[in-house]
Scaffold this motif. Structure first.
Motif, PDB file in Angstrom:
ATOM      1  N   THR A   1      22.233  38.263  -8.767  1.00 33.95           N
ATOM      2  CA  THR A   1      21.645  38.631  -8.444  1.00 33.95           C
ATOM      3  C   THR A   1      20.727  39.860  -7.786  1.00 33.95           C
ATOM      4  O   THR A   1      21.205  40.908  -7.841  1.00 33.95           O
ATOM      5  CB  THR A   1      22.810  38.225  -6.589  1.00 33.95           C
ATOM      6  N   PHE A   2      19.369  39.287  -7.400  1.00 34.28           N
ATOM      7  CA  PHE A   2      18.875  40.748  -7.134  1.00 34.28           C
ATOM      8  C   PHE A   2      18.608  41.586  -8.435  1.00 34.28           C
ATOM      9  O   PHE A   2      18.399  42.815  -8.956  1.00 34.28           O
ATOM     10  CB  PHE A   2      18.920  41.286  -6.351  1.00 34.28           C
ATOM     11  N   TYR A   3      18.926  41.071 -10.115  1.00 30.92           N
ATOM     12  CA  TYR A   3      18.891  41.557 -11.066  1.00 30.92           C
ATOM     13  C   TYR A   3      20.273  42.234 -11.078  1.00 30.92           C
ATOM     14  O   TYR A   3      20.298  42.989 -12.715  1.00 30.92           O
ATOM     15  CB  TYR A   3      17.064  41.741 -12.066  1.00 30.92           C
ATOM     16  N   SER A   4      21.121  42.654 -10.538  1.00 34.34           N
ATOM     17  CA  SER A   4      22.145  43.064 -10.929  1.00 34.34           C
ATOM     18  C   SER A   4      23.127  41.988 -11.380  1.00 34.34           C
ATOM     19  O   SER A   4      23.990  41.987 -11.050  1.00 34.34           O
ATOM     20  CB  SER A   4      22.153  44.135  -9.650  1.00 34.34           C
ATOM     21  N   ASP A   5      23.812  42.842 -13.170  1.00 32.84           N
ATOM     22  CA  ASP A   5      24.592  41.108 -13.202  1.00 32.84           C
ATOM     23  C   ASP A   5      25.896  41.937 -12.444  1.00 32.84           C
ATOM     24  O   ASP A   5      26.986  40.530 -12.932  1.00 32.84           O
ATOM     25  CB  ASP A   5      24.905  41.986 -14.789  1.00 32.84           C
ATOM     26  N   ARG A   6      27.031  42.696 -11.624  1.00 29.28           N
ATOM     27  CA  ARG A   6      27.826  42.159 -11.035  1.00 29.28           C
ATOM     28  C   ARG A   6      27.656  41.548  -9.540  1.00 29.28           C
ATOM     29  O   ARG A   6      28.735  41.188  -8.478  1.00 29.28           O
ATOM     30  CB  ARG A   6      28.817  43.625 -10.967  1.00 29.28           C
ATOM     31  N   TYR A   7      26.738  41.457  -9.130  1.00 31.59           N
ATOM     32  CA  TYR A   7      26.268  40.680  -7.794  1.00 31.59           C
ATOM     33  C   TYR A   7      26.130  39.483  -8.275  1.00 31.59           C
ATOM     34  O   TYR A   7      25.718  38.726  -8.186  1.00 31.59           O
ATOM     35  CB  TYR A   7      24.607  41.295  -7.461  1.00 31.59           C
ATOM     36  N   LEU A   8      27.594  39.093  -7.241  1.00 34.91           N
ATOM     37  CA  LEU A   8      27.725  37.482  -6.873  1.00 34.91           C
ATOM     38  C   LEU A   8      27.529  36.899  -5.699  1.00 34.91           C
ATOM     39  O   LEU A   8      28.121  37.655  -4.834  1.00 34.91           O
ATOM     40  CB  LEU A   8      28.958  37.082  -7.469  1.00 34.91           C
ATOM     41  N   THR A   9      26.638  36.107  -6.186  1.00 35.71           N
ATOM     42  CA  THR A   9      26.396  35.557  -4.709  1.00 35.71           C
ATOM     43  C   THR A   9      25.932  33.931  -4.806  1.00 35.71           C
ATOM     44  O   THR A   9      25.825  33.079  -5.594  1.00 35.71           O
ATOM     45  CB  THR A   9      25.134  35.957  -3.235  1.00 35.71           C
ATOM     46  N   THR A  10      26.037  33.330  -3.257  1.00 31.56           N
ATOM     47  CA  THR A  10      25.669  32.513  -3.291  1.00 31.56           C
ATOM     48  C   THR A  10      24.109  32.336  -2.733  1.00 31.56           C
ATOM     49  O   THR A  10      23.808  32.867  -1.297  1.00 31.56           O
ATOM     50  CB  THR A  10      26.384  30.686  -2.778  1.00 31.56           C
TER      51      THR A  10
END
Length: 411
Positions: free
Chosen positions: A251-260
């Protein structure tokens, strides 16, 4: 959890009213689901009504309806059309507003789904939606009228309800905080694994104060939508999975940011279940998560930090707590002229301190660094669950804020 996981500014002072509204005077025992599209870029934002949905029963608060425990970076105000009285208020944060802080928002326009739950009015009401920037200035607002007898309000949650199990029952289910766990990336054959993960997460949450001593005020269910494929999408690796909620990392090109991004799908899955706050458990070993105040939080479940992450993210989505760690100083979201609404962060180190009572008692102090910034933002303690996965407890400042919030919803 990560830089753009913003839950911006919390203050637990409430707007007290001498003429508190009675729930039964204005509302039915149903929920009105408000679906909006927020769209635009960092220069101009717009709010559009998407759909209105009627859900059976109301699982939110029935007291202090016109008060706000947290300022949020967005608010909904409902007024009675008959007498112009404020009958309900709600605050929130959104993924859209987080996205506005990214470089992409400087050159691209996007739209985001947003879903909010309010009690179902008996008579026509005026609903005002406001979005705030990082200086607490209104950037856009929308006012519209809702007639509860409108034939185009879609009814949901009356049949074909997603299977769920009650995992923890509150002492008084009519006056409690309703939490729903939701399965993401678990196939039908993995539901036992999902339920075990839910129970582990509940156990971890209730090992932390103040949830431990106030656990009888929480009602917790596990909702069991099944996914075609196990896991979640990882765009940076070219992996796209068919899952119940369409979640993904990067999410937002951050590899750890997990969303739906599919909030309407999420709430359709939950329709007809007793829920208000949402914890999504994602069946993946890839480290990450996300938490958005009064929206939802997600956590990976397949690694050693699963339990501290899910508690940390609940601190965001339920408690409005801000991140206390630093993460570089670019694209700041906290400024000297605006006090954050998070109860555990301050930019006013030489003025009134939110946790001044704890400083006087020797339980807290002022430690510079927080809200992703090394300078200009202070936290109350050296370490906390909101600062590191290794710290086993919420600090006294965060605990105090959580106690006040739990009491607001249940007393």
């Amino acid at each position: 959890m990560k830089k753009y996981l913003i839950i911006i500014g919390l203050t637990l002072s409430t707007t007290l009213s001498a003429n508190a509204q009675k729930f039964e005077d204005y509302f039915e025992d149903r929920t009105l689901r408000l679906d909006y599209t927020f769209a635009g870029d960092d220069i101009l934002q717009q709010i559009y009504v998407d759909e209105l949905v009627s859900l059976p029963h109301w699982y939110g608060r029935r007291e202090r309806l016109e008060e706000l425990p947290l300022r949020g970076n967005g608010q909904i105000t409902m007024r009675s059309k008959a007498d112009d009285v404020v009958i309900y208020r709600h605050s929130f944060s959104t993924l859209f507003q987080e996205w506005l802080a990214t470089d992409e928002a400087k050159h691209t326009q996007k739209s985001f789904e947003n879903v909010f739950l309010v009690p179902y009015p008996k008579a026509p009401v005026e609903i005002k939606v406001e979005l705030f920037d990082y200086h607490n200035e209104v950037t856009n607002s929308l006012t519209h009228t809702v007639d509860p007898k409108d034939i185009l309000i879609r009814k949901a949650g009356e049949r074909n309800i997603t299977p769920f199990e009650v995992l923890h029952q509150a002492r008084d289910t009519s006056r409690c905080i309703h939490i729903a766990f939701v399965a993401e990336g678990y196939t039908n054959d993995e539901m036992d694994h999902y339920l075990a993960d839910c129970k582990a997460a509940i156990g971890s949450l209730f090992r932390h104060e103040p949830f431990k001593s106030m656990q009888d005020r929480f009602n917790i269910i596990a909702v069991k939508p099944t996914s075609e494929e196990s896991g979640t999408s990882e765009p940076s690796k070219g992996i796209w999975k068919h899952t119940a909620l369409g979640s993904h990392f990067d999410t937002f090109y951050s590899d750890r940011y997990l969303t739906t991004l599919h909030l309407k799908r999420l709430h359709d899955v939950l329709a007809g279940t007793p829920y208000e706050h949402i914890i999504i458990l994602v069946n993946t070993e890839h480290y990450g998560g996300g938490g958005i105040y009064n929206s939802y939080n997600l956590s990976y479940t397949g690694g050693k930090y699963f339990l501290p992450v899910v508690v940390h993210e609940f601190g965001h989505s339920f408690g409005g707590l801000g991140d206390e760690y630093t993460y570089g100083n670019d694209d700041p979201m906290y400024f000297p002229d605006t006090e954050p609404w998070e109860p555990n962060l301050t930019t006013q180190a030489t003025a009134f301190i939110k946790w001044d009572n704890l400083i006087k008692e020797g339980k807290a102090g002022l430690y510079e660094g927080g809200g992703y910034l090394e300078k200009g933002v202070w936290r109350g303690c050296e370490n906390c669950r909101m600062r590191t996965n290794e710290e086993p407890e919420f600090c006294p400042v965060c605990q105090q804020a959580l106690v006040q919030l739990i009491k607001f919803y249940t007393e």
